[in-house]
Design a protein around this motif. Structure first.
Motif, short mmCIF file in Angstrom:
data_model
loop_
_atom_site.label_atom_id
_atom_site.label_comp_id
_atom_site.label_asym_id
_atom_site.label_seq_id
_atom_site.Cartn_x
_atom_site.Cartn_y
_atom_site.Cartn_z
N ASN A 40 -2.62 -13.43 14.68
CA ASN A 40 -3.90 -12.96 15.22
C ASN A 40 -4.80 -14.15 15.56
O ASN A 40 -4.65 -15.24 15.00
N GLU A 122 -3.13 -4.63 11.79
CA GLU A 122 -4.42 -5.25 12.10
C GLU A 122 -5.02 -4.65 13.38
O GLU A 122 -6.20 -4.28 13.41
N THR A 126 -8.28 -2.21 13.38
CA THR A 126 -9.47 -2.72 14.06
C THR A 126 -9.92 -1.74 15.14
O THR A 126 -11.11 -1.42 15.26
N HIS A 146 -12.71 -5.43 26.82
CA HIS A 146 -12.57 -6.79 27.31
C HIS A 146 -11.31 -7.41 26.69
O HIS A 146 -11.00 -7.17 25.52
N SER A 149 -5.39 -7.14 27.77
CA SER A 149 -3.98 -7.46 27.51
C SER A 149 -3.77 -8.12 26.15
O SER A 149 -2.64 -8.46 25.80
N SER A 150 -4.83 -8.30 25.39
CA SER A 150 -4.69 -8.92 24.05
C SER A 150 -3.99 -7.96 23.11
O SER A 150 -3.77 -6.78 23.44
N THR A 170 -10.99 -5.58 31.29
CA THR A 170 -11.05 -6.88 31.96
C THR A 170 -9.86 -7.71 31.49
O THR A 170 -9.41 -7.57 30.35
N ALA A 171 -9.34 -8.53 32.38
CA ALA A 171 -8.30 -9.50 32.01
C ALA A 171 -8.30 -10.59 33.07
O ALA A 171 -8.92 -10.43 34.13
N ARG A 192 -12.05 -13.14 36.51
CA ARG A 192 -12.16 -14.43 37.22
C ARG A 192 -12.63 -14.23 38.66
O ARG A 192 -13.11 -15.15 39.29
N ASN A 215 -14.77 -8.83 22.95
CA ASN A 215 -14.23 -9.99 22.23
C ASN A 215 -14.99 -11.27 22.56
O ASN A 215 -14.67 -12.33 22.07
N LYS A 219 -21.54 -14.71 25.43
CA LYS A 219 -21.37 -14.91 26.86
C LYS A 219 -21.49 -13.59 27.65
O LYS A 219 -21.95 -13.57 28.79
N TYR A 220 -21.08 -12.50 27.04
CA TYR A 220 -21.08 -11.21 27.74
C TYR A 220 -22.22 -10.29 27.30
O TYR A 220 -22.33 -9.17 27.81
N SER A 263 -16.65 -7.15 11.27
CA SER A 263 -15.44 -7.89 10.93
C SER A 263 -14.63 -7.05 9.94
O SER A 263 -15.18 -6.58 8.94
N LEU A 264 -13.37 -6.88 10.23
CA LEU A 264 -12.51 -6.08 9.34
C LEU A 264 -12.19 -6.84 8.05
O LEU A 264 -12.22 -6.29 6.96
N LEU A 312 -0.26 -18.39 21.51
CA LEU A 312 -1.45 -17.54 21.49
C LEU A 312 -2.62 -18.24 22.19
O LEU A 312 -3.34 -17.64 22.99
N HIS A 317 0.08 -14.58 26.84
CA HIS A 317 0.80 -13.45 26.23
C HIS A 317 0.16 -12.11 26.59
O HIS A 317 -1.02 -12.03 26.92
N1 LIG Z 1 -13.88 -8.25 14.11
C1 LIG Z 1 -12.67 -7.89 13.73
O1 LIG Z 1 -12.51 -7.22 12.73
C2 LIG Z 1 -11.49 -8.31 14.56
C3 LIG Z 1 -10.20 -7.95 14.20
C4 LIG Z 1 -9.14 -8.33 15.02
C5 LIG Z 1 -9.39 -9.07 16.19
N2 LIG Z 1 -10.67 -9.42 16.50
C6 LIG Z 1 -10.99 -10.16 17.73
O2 LIG Z 1 -10.49 -9.44 18.82
C7 LIG Z 1 -10.15 -10.34 19.88
C8 LIG Z 1 -8.72 -10.09 20.29
O3 LIG Z 1 -7.87 -10.46 19.20
P1 LIG Z 1 -6.30 -10.67 19.39
O4 LIG Z 1 -5.76 -11.17 18.11
O5 LIG Z 1 -5.76 -9.45 20.01
O6 LIG Z 1 -6.34 -11.91 20.40
P2 LIG Z 1 -5.46 -12.38 21.62
O7 LIG Z 1 -4.24 -11.55 21.78
O8 LIG Z 1 -5.32 -13.85 21.48
O9 LIG Z 1 -6.42 -12.09 22.84
C9 LIG Z 1 -7.53 -12.82 23.21
C10 LIG Z 1 -7.86 -12.38 24.62
O10 LIG Z 1 -9.07 -12.97 25.08
C11 LIG Z 1 -9.00 -12.88 26.47
N3 LIG Z 1 -10.07 -13.60 27.12
C12 LIG Z 1 -10.32 -14.93 27.15
N4 LIG Z 1 -11.42 -15.17 27.89
C13 LIG Z 1 -11.88 -13.95 28.33
C14 LIG Z 1 -12.98 -13.54 29.14
N5 LIG Z 1 -13.84 -14.41 29.67
N6 LIG Z 1 -13.15 -12.20 29.35
C15 LIG Z 1 -12.30 -11.31 28.83
N7 LIG Z 1 -11.23 -11.65 28.08
C16 LIG Z 1 -11.02 -12.96 27.82
C17 LIG Z 1 -7.61 -13.38 26.78
O11 LIG Z 1 -7.16 -12.80 27.97
P3 LIG Z 1 -7.22 -13.46 29.42
O12 LIG Z 1 -6.06 -14.38 29.61
O13 LIG Z 1 -7.16 -12.27 30.28
O14 LIG Z 1 -8.49 -14.23 29.48
C18 LIG Z 1 -6.79 -12.75 25.63
O15 LIG Z 1 -6.19 -11.54 26.05
C19 LIG Z 1 -10.37 -11.74 19.33
O16 LIG Z 1 -11.62 -12.18 19.75
C20 LIG Z 1 -10.35 -11.53 17.83
O17 LIG Z 1 -11.08 -12.51 17.15
C21 LIG Z 1 -11.70 -9.05 15.71
#
Ligand SMILES: NC(=O)c1ccc[n+]([C@@H]2O[C@H](COP(=O)([O-])OP(=O)(O)OC[C@H]3O[C@@H](n4cnc5c(N)ncnc54)[C@H](OP(=O)(O)O)[C@@H]3O)[C@@H](O)[C@H]2O)c1
Length: 325
Positions: A40, A122, A126, A146, A149-150, A170-171, A192, A215, A219-220, A263-264, A312, A317
């Motif tokens: 993650n 996870e 979440t 947002h 694809s994450s 968004t991606a 973009r 996420n 910025k957003y 935050s989880l 990652l 991915h």
């Molecule tokens: N608060 C909580 O409890 C919790 C729990 C789990 C995860 N999270 C958060 O959730 C998010 C996703 O987690 P993950 O593990 O699934 O991460 P991940 O697979 O690494 O995904 C991160 C994503 O961010 C995108 N991204 C980067 N810049 C961006 C932009 N300007 N606008 C929109 N998307 C953008 C990337 O896609 P592009 O290539 O398309 O930019 C990528 O898909 C992370 O920020 C993580 O910290 C929070």
């Protein structure tokens, strides 16, 4: 046992495989022999020294695993040695064995391999906690995700589609947006090239999104508030675009809208157990029916955790990356 340690925070090579003592399950905990661990974004933050484990948690990274129950602490009555399970952790998943409170353990859903089940706890917890328990997404409403694809995004799309919501994402590339479309997203925004506020307004006859799963954070923030519908709920779960920004309360007030950040990992075990129980009740049937699936990009040996982190961070991915002990 082998575990991935972080002797000094830093780049991916800060992840160092080491021989460490095998943990013993405390009261109410089960020990899992790890079959696979999910990677993650939070693990990357921990590796860099920005996201320390909460007090009492394992110092090794890893917030979710699957595997086999291998030992029971005192008082555990819901699980038996040999059960195939997956679990939501506070840490410690990048290892051969990990201990976890029994309330954070789920059975491997039928139809999903033990290995693939590591991609679920996870992201499912979440998404369920934020989009449904907190933001109360309803059938017919619009969810904007947002980073569609994450790991988180690929699950949010599927679950929202299953409750009958309309999903916008968004991606950053056409390939990623196509993957989101295949999973059920209807409104696709390449951030973009396009302004998501404009695309959302056009796609909803000016109304905007009822719920936004964000996420990006700072910025957003302003544009997310612009993209919210009346009575909308913005749930911030990541700070990839920073933590501090100006919030126009007048806009929120006029829209009767809400901003929540959660935050989880920081939640107490009792809250995690309540989320996991809700996931078992509401999401597991969808997974067992085959309608909702883990989306897995790649698998790496545990000893090559550094390569998994590099993948990652390169952000090419779609879905999840797994580590295999
Ligand atoms: N608060 C909580 O409890 C919790 C729990 C789990 C995860 N999270 C958060 O959730 C998010 C996703 O987690 P993950 O593990 O699934 O991460 P991940 O697979 O690494 O995904 C991160 C994503 O961010 C995108 N991204 C980067 N810049 C961006 C932009 N300007 N606008 C929109 N998307 C953008 C990337 O896609 P592009 O290539 O398309 O930019 C990528 O898909 C992370 O920020 C993580 O910290 C929070």
């Amino acid at each position: 046992m082998k575990a991935i340690t972080i002797p000094e925070p830093g780049e991916a090579d800060a992840l160092v495989p080491a021989d460490v003592p095998t943990p013993e399950p405390a009261q109410g905990q089960v020990r899992i022999r790890v079959g696979a661990a999910g990677v993650n974004r939070a693990d990357v933050m921990q590796r860099k020294g920005f996201y320390p484990p909460p007090p009492g948690a394992s110092e090794y990274p890893g917030l979710e695993v699957s595997g086999t129950v291998d030992a029971l602490g005192e008082g555990v009555d819901g699980w038996q040695v040999g059960d195939e399970v997956c679990a939501l952790l506070e840490g410690g998943g990048y290892a051969d064995y990990v201990c976890v409170p029994e309330g954070q353990v789920l059975p491997v859903p039928s139809g999903v391999s033990v290995e693939d089940a590591a991609a679920l706890p996870e992201v499912v917890s979440t998404v369920w906690a934020n989009v449904f328990m907190t933001a109360n997404l309803m059938p017919g409403q619009t969810l904007l995700v947002h980073g569609g694809s994450s790991g988180i995004g690929t699950m949010a799309i599927q679950l929202a589609r299953e409750v009958g919501a309309r999903v916008a994402v968004t991606a950053g590339s056409a390939e990623k947006l196509e993957a989101c479309r295949t999973l059920g997203a209807e409104v696709l925004v390449n951030y973009r090239e396009q302004d998501f506020v404009e695309v959302l307004r056009a796609a909803t006859a000016g109304a905007g999104a009822d719920v936004i799963l964000d996420n990006m954070g700072a910025k957003y923030l302003a544009r997310n508030v612009d993209a919210l519908a009346v009575n909308g709920r913005l749930v911030v779960i990541g700070l990839q675009g920073g933590a501090k920004a100006e919030l126009d309360l007048g806009k929120l007030l006029r829209k009767r809208a809400a901003v929540v950040a959660t935050s989880l990992r920081a939640r107490p075990a009792s809250e995690k157990a309540a989320i996991v129980a809700a996931v078992r009740e509401h999401v597991w049937p969808l997974v067992e029916s085959g309608r909702v699936k883990p989306v897995i990009q790649s698998r790496h040996p545990l000893g090559e955790a550094a390569a998994a982190h590099q993948e990652l961070e390169a952000s090419g991915h779609i879905g999840k990356i797994l580590l295999l002990p």
